[in-house]
Design a protein around this motif. Structure first.
Motif: not given
Length: 132
Positions: A69-70, A91-99, A101-112, A116-117
């Motif tokens: 969360r840099v 690892v930068p603070l990345d909204p894609a990772i939080a998004d 998480d909110r969707m219950g999905q892996s950021p690797l799948d949603t925003a590879p 941050g990923v």
């Protein structure tokens, strides 16, 4: 757990409780790699420094320090100053990772390709698997 066919030995990756308690309870030389994750805050950095010291004292093998969360260069500098001579994964603070998480999905799948990923994926590049 990753299979031995891929790496030549069994690899277990565990996300342990925050703090240093788990490191104090493990027998000496039972862990090949320790990944210390800190945030760029004084309290988190202090715990990370104690974990690093303990890992060194107890023969924990390779240590990788990850700053999570840099926000900016000031955050990066604060962590770098706290861990001199250590190569850091920032690892930068990345909204894609939080998004994700909110969707219950892996950021690797949603925003590879998100910053941050990509930074998190680089952690594996820092680990010397030949020593494991």
């Amino acid at each position: 757990m990753l299979g031995s066919a891929q790496f030549g030995s069994t690899i277990v990756i565990a996300d342990l409780e925050a703090g240093i308690g788990t490191l104090t309870r493990l027998p000496v030389k039972t862990v090949d790699v320790v990944v210390i994750v800190v945030e760029p805050t004084p309290r988190s950095i202090d715990v990370g420094q104690r974990a690093l010291e303990l890992a060194g004292e107890r023969g924990r093998g390779q240590v990788v320090v990850v700053a999570n969360r840099v926000l900016d260069t000031a955050d990066a500098g604060r962590v770098a100053a706290a861990f001199p001579g250590r190569e850091l994964v920032l690892v930068p603070l990345d909204p894609a990772i939080a998004d994700a998480d909110r969707m219950g999905q892996s950021p690797l799948d949603t925003a590879p390709d998100s910053p941050g990923v990509q930074a998190l994926l680089s952690v594996a590049d820092r680990i010397d698997f030949s020593a494991v």
